[in-house]
Structure formats: C-alpha cells, structure tokens
Design a protein around this motif. Structure first.
Motif, PDB file in Angstrom:
ATOM      1  N   UNK B  55      37.270  50.392  28.341  1.00  0.00           N
ATOM      2  CA  UNK B  55      38.715  48.997  28.518  1.00  0.00           C
ATOM      3  C   UNK B  55      38.489  49.390  26.791  1.00  0.00           C
ATOM      4  N   UNK B  57      36.765  46.996  24.294  1.00  0.00           N
ATOM      5  CA  UNK B  57      36.470  46.273  24.729  1.00  0.00           C
ATOM      6  C   UNK B  57      34.781  45.906  23.581  1.00  0.00           C
ATOM      7  N   UNK B  77      42.479  46.747  24.243  1.00  0.00           N
ATOM      8  CA  UNK B  77      42.242  47.000  25.599  1.00  0.00           C
ATOM      9  C   UNK B  77      43.751  46.251  26.002  1.00  0.00           C
ATOM     10  N   UNK B  78      44.364  45.565  25.573  1.00  0.00           N
ATOM     11  CA  UNK B  78      45.246  45.467  25.956  1.00  0.00           C
ATOM     12  C   UNK B  78      46.626  47.244  26.545  1.00  0.00           C
ATOM     13  N   UNK B  81      44.433  48.894  29.090  1.00  0.00           N
ATOM     14  CA  UNK B  81      45.378  48.229  30.555  1.00  0.00           C
ATOM     15  C   UNK B  81      46.509  48.437  30.914  1.00  0.00           C
ATOM     16  N   UNK B  89      35.286  42.611  35.538  1.00  0.00           N
ATOM     17  CA  UNK B  89      33.584  42.539  34.731  1.00  0.00           C
ATOM     18  C   UNK B  89      32.697  42.360  36.174  1.00  0.00           C
ATOM     19  N   UNK B  91      30.292  39.880  35.050  1.00  0.00           N
ATOM     20  CA  UNK B  91      29.993  38.795  35.303  1.00  0.00           C
ATOM     21  C   UNK B  91      30.779  37.939  36.284  1.00  0.00           C
ATOM     22  N   UNK B  92      32.170  38.863  36.808  1.00  0.00           N
ATOM     23  CA  UNK B  92      33.399  38.087  37.510  1.00  0.00           C
ATOM     24  C   UNK B  92      34.833  38.022  36.705  1.00  0.00           C
ATOM     25  N   UNK B  93      34.435  36.993  35.453  1.00  0.00           N
ATOM     26  CA  UNK B  93      35.748  36.905  35.372  1.00  0.00           C
ATOM     27  C   UNK B  93      36.325  36.025  35.461  1.00  0.00           C
ATOM     28  N   UNK B  95      38.341  32.439  36.278  1.00  0.00           N
ATOM     29  CA  UNK B  95      38.595  31.707  35.392  1.00  0.00           C
ATOM     30  C   UNK B  95      38.732  30.620  36.045  1.00  0.00           C
ATOM     31  N   UNK B  96      37.744  29.144  35.258  1.00  0.00           N
ATOM     32  CA  UNK B  96      37.713  27.915  35.935  1.00  0.00           C
ATOM     33  C   UNK B  96      39.050  26.534  36.262  1.00  0.00           C
ATOM     34  N   UNK B 106      47.766  36.912  37.951  1.00  0.00           N
ATOM     35  CA  UNK B 106      46.933  36.557  37.045  1.00  0.00           C
ATOM     36  C   UNK B 106      47.781  38.001  35.702  1.00  0.00           C
ATOM     37  N   UNK B 107      46.972  39.390  36.176  1.00  0.00           N
ATOM     38  CA  UNK B 107      47.188  39.968  35.675  1.00  0.00           C
ATOM     39  C   UNK B 107      48.352  40.492  35.862  1.00  0.00           C
ATOM     40  N   UNK B 150      42.726  40.973  42.475  1.00  0.00           N
ATOM     41  CA  UNK B 150      43.119  40.752  41.820  1.00  0.00           C
ATOM     42  C   UNK B 150      43.884  42.368  40.536  1.00  0.00           C
TER      43      UNK B 150
END
Lengths: 295, 237
Positions: B55, B57, B77-78, B81, B89, B91-93, B95-96, B106-107, B150
């Motif tokens: 990716x 990163x 990485x952009x 993509x 990812x 950790x799921x990623x 966003x809070x 978002x993507x 997403x």
C-alpha cells in the motif's frame, strides 16, 4: 443614569463589548491554532507574529499601494498564508514526527525573528490605521454607545468562526481533515494527498491569524509587539477549550473575552489574570480542556 | 502453472524497514485477477508489513511491487490507492470523529466500477441502520464490516484485508467469510492476511506461508488438507 446591579449600564455594556471584541480575536486566533495543532501536531507559537504581519501587510498596502481596508482584508491573509506555507514546507514539515516541543521551539524562534525584523524596521511606538469610512461612527443604543467598526469586528469574527466550523463539520473536505487528524497515514492510503492538505491547513490557519490582524489594525495601532501581547492569552484560551478542539476554541474564545470584560467592571485588578486563573482550574479538573477528548 | 504476465499484483524481492529494523527480507509472491490469496504466518512474520508495503505505507522499501504492470515501489500511498488498491487495516481504522455514514463515504472514488452505495448497504444492512452513530461506537464486528464496506465503493479492484476476523465472534467470522466469497464472485481480487487458517481455507485459492520476512512455501487451497501437518508446523499450532 441607568444602572444594573448598581453598575452604570454604559460602563457594564461598554466593558462587555470590549470583552466581546477581545473574545472575537481570541476565538479567531485560537481557531487557527487548533486547526494547525490538530493536523500538524505543531504548537504554532509564531501565530501572534502572523497576526501582526496581517496588520502590517494592511498598513503597508495602504501606505505604498493605496490598497484600502477591504482590499487588505482580502489580500493580507493570502500574502501571510503564502509566507506561512513557505515556512511549513521548508521548516515545519521536518518536525512532524518529533515531540510537540520541537515545533513549539522552532515557531517561538520564528516569532522572535519576525518580530525583531518588524521592530527594527518600524519601531515599537505603533502606527495608526484609520477605521474605513464605511464603518466609521456609531449607534447610540440608549444604554450604551456602539461603535460600528467594533460591531463589524464581532460579526465578521463570528461569521468566520461559524463558517470554518461548518466547513470542518459538515463538508467532505472537513471530514478528510478530521480523519487525517486521527490517522493521516490511513487517509493518505485512501487516495488523499495528505501532505498538500497539511500545507493548505497551515496556510488557512495562518490566514485566519492575518485576517484577525487586519481586523485589529484600526482598533489597536499596528505594532510589531501586538501579537506577542495577545498570543499568551490565546494559548490559555486554547488550553481551556482543549488543544485541537475547533468548537472549544470558538466558544471558549468568546466566553473568556466576555469574562475578562465582566471582571473589568466587577474587580478590575483581576481582569488581566482571570483567564489564567480559569486555565489553572481547568488544568486541575479537566486537563484535556472543556471541549477536549480524553484525560 | 499460471502465466506470470497475468499477475495483477506481483511482489518481487521486497525488503522493508521500520527505522533501523529490517522486517522484510525478499518477499516474493503474486496474486492473479479474481483470486483470493492469503498470507499465513506467525505473529511478527512480516504479513502486515507486507500489506503496508504494497500500500506504500512503509517509508523504506526496496525490490519491486507491480500492480497491473505498473511499478509502485517508489509511489506514495495516495498514488497507489488511485491505481485501484485499497487497504482494510488490521486495526480497522474507523475514525472516531466521523459518523458511520461519514466513515463509509470517506474514501474517494478512484476508478469507475465500484459498488454503488445501495449495494454496499445490501451487503451490510446494519451499517445503514447505524449511519448516524459515531464510528467507534459500533461493535467490533460492525466496525470490521464498516472497514471492509467503505473500500468497496471506491472502484478499487485489489483489496488488501489485514486480519479481518481477528477478535470476532464465530458468527461474525462466518458472515465475513460469506462477504469475501461474494466479493470474489463479483470479481474483486483479494490479498488476505490471516492467522486463522481454518477460516482462510474457506475463502482462499492459495496460501503463502511467511516466516522471518519472506515466503517459505505456497500451498494451493485444494492441497491444504494433504499439507495440514506441514502447515501446522510452519504456524506452530
């Protein structure tokens, strides 16, 4: 003479208006700081110097190019933002992965250099900048006299703050900014050019400071030290609101300005320290700030 | 034997570092269009680093990674993509500071051909019901579904799913398995990192075993049963 709680209304509302105006500057400046801290992880100590540069660009534009107040209000933020972007690309971008302290020290040094240059060139006695004729004069409201320019400063600041908040909370661009504040690497891996977003965010934060500087020019004289006098209070506002909190910066800025104004009426001796007293209490009770997350 | 030129993703001699730590030591593998391929291995073998390297990163990497024939080893990485690679990812990623709906959209759309939002919600109806909730208020399983959902609408054709079943209840794991099979039917190509080889066996075409930062074996899924003892040895289970 009209009184309220034994205080003449003209004095009470006059001081509250002054507090509101100071609060407007606190809000706009701390908003810029919050945006920059949130995305760049940089405590931008040069924010006060950039506010001062906004006022100076307005004065220089008027003096040497005949650019009036309205032109300055549009162009000074762009000019100062461009300078800020150069600083971000050449210096700040090297510090993002380091502790906050490094960014703070660099921007503190930059603030001293910028102020030193302006002090050397223009002295510290202050240069007057006239209120634009469209906003000269005032209104007698019966209980107080309201200068039109000061009303404009409050309204313009409010519109700017609310507009910025809407941009961040209600638009796709704002969602990118909020997400990148949390996890820039993942946002970039989604296809967003985060480095450019960071640069533009710094430019926007700096532009907010410069805009506030132009607003301030006709109220306070244009002075190389005008930013350093204000920035310590603004940092206290940011701490109270919560580092990086957009809404916290706006609400806390206006509220603390009003509190400062009210203190001037009730107990003037404490007016210059009341914000710091609040900061101490907030740090002890809620270290992340009133609107901050965590801690 | 497949023709090399048909590889959608080809990783050749990939090395990667985190700071001074040398993590990948010459990874070699390829993923063909429409395949589901897993990277199996013990903790710390380099599976997630491989995903992040593909990716773009990981800051320092060497070797070759080609996607649709385009060399990406030096791309940010952009840009990777934008070629049509998407990461879910480990950790799921989620966003809070964003709602479920905001997380979902978002993507950006990077290519035509992604699933319309309505179809994504058909696959994950719970996410539509919870659209206004804060992203991180979802349960672990729902967050995992959101993390997968997403990237489906972006038009990416290569999905990198890093341990999508980690820490989830068996019923949720089964649901995610169903989703992966549906995505394969729809033509997505999937590179999957898994510790749970029983789950991997239900969705994958081939398995690469990773140890100490490089591939030590490749086992077609059809031959998994006959190689089970060997695989258990590799994984230490």
């Amino acid at each position: 003479m009209m009184t309220l709680f034994g205080i003449p209304t003209a004095a009470l509302f006059g001081q509250l208006l002054l507090g509101l105006i100071n609060g407007a500057f606190y809000a706009v400046l701390s908003l810029g700081l919050a945006l920059i801290f949130g995305l760049l992880n940089i405590i931008n100590f040069s924010h006060g110097a950039q506010y001062m540069m906004g006022a100076f660009v307005a004065w220089l534009g008027l003096t040497y190019m005949g650019a009036n107040y309205w032109v300055a209000l549009a162009l000074a933020p762009l000019v100062v933002a461009a300078i800020g972007i150069v600083l971000e690309r050449t210096m700040l971008s090297r510090l993002y992965k380091l502790d906050h302290l490094y960014g703070l020290l660099l921007t503190f040094g930059l603030a001293l250099i910028i102020e030193g240059i302006f002090r050397q060139l223009y002295g510290i006695s202050g240069i007057p900048y006239a209120v634009p004729k469209e906003l000269a004069g005032g209104w007698n409201l019966g209980f107080m006299y309201l200068p039109i320019y000061r009303a404009w400063v409050v309204i313009a600041s409010l519109v700017l703050c609310v507009g910025t908040w809407l941009l961040i909370e209600k638009t796709k661009l704002g969602a990118y900014l909020r997400a990148a504040t949390e996890n820039p690497a993942l946002v970039q891996a989604m296809g967003i050019n985060v480095p450019i977003m960071i640069t533009l965010t710094y430019g926007f934060g700096v532009a907010l400071a410069a805009f506030a500087g132009v607003l301030a020019a006709p109220i306070y004289s244009v002075n190389p030290l005008m930013g350093s006098n204000l920035i310590i209070v603004v940092f206290a506002v940011v701490v109270i609101g919560g580092m990086g909190s957009i809404m916290g910066s706006i609400v806390t800025g206006f509220m603390l300005g009003l509190l400062e104004g009210l203190t001037k009426v009730i107990y003037p001796e404490a007016a210059s320290t009341v914000i710091f007293m609040v900061m101490v209490v907030v740090l002890l009770i809620k270290p992340a700030g009133l609107f901050g997350k965590g801690a | 034997m497949r023709n090399e030129s048909s590889a959608l993703l080809k990783v050749d001699g990939l090395e990667a570092w985190y700071g001074e730590s040398h993590i990948l030591h010459g990874m070699n593998f390829e993923v063909h269009k429409g395949e589901v391929v897993t990277l199996l291995g013990r903790n710390g073998a380099g599976k997630t680093t491989t995903m992040k390297s593909v990716m773009g990163m990981v800051g320092k990497r060497k070797g070759s990674i080609t996607f649709e024939g385009v060399e990406t080893i030096n791309l940010s990485s952009n840009k990777i993509a934008r070629l049509g690679v998407a990461l879910c990812p480990e950790e799921r990623g989620i966003f809070s500071s964003l709602t479920v709906k905001e997380n979902m959209v978002l993507p950006p759309i990077v290519k035509p051909g992604g699933l319309p939002l309505a179809e994504v919600y058909d696959l994950f109806p719970r996410l539509l019901e919870r659209g206004g909730s804060q992203g991180t208020k979802l349960s672990g399983g729902e967050q995992q579904m959101l993390a997968i959902a997403r990237i489906l609408r972006t038009g990416a054709t290569m999905l990198l799913l890093d341990e999508p079943t980690e820490g989830l209840a068996p019923v949720i794991v089964q649901h995610i398995g169903d989703i992966i099979r549906k995505l394969k039917e729809r033509g997505f190509t999937i590179l999957l990192v898994e510790q749970n080889f029983h789950f991997a066996a239900t969705v994958a075409d081939r398995h690469y075993v990773v140890e100490h930062g490089h591939v030590i074996d490749m086992i077609p899924n059809a031959e998994l049963t006959s190689n089970m003892a060997k695989l258990k040895g590799y994984l230490g289970v």
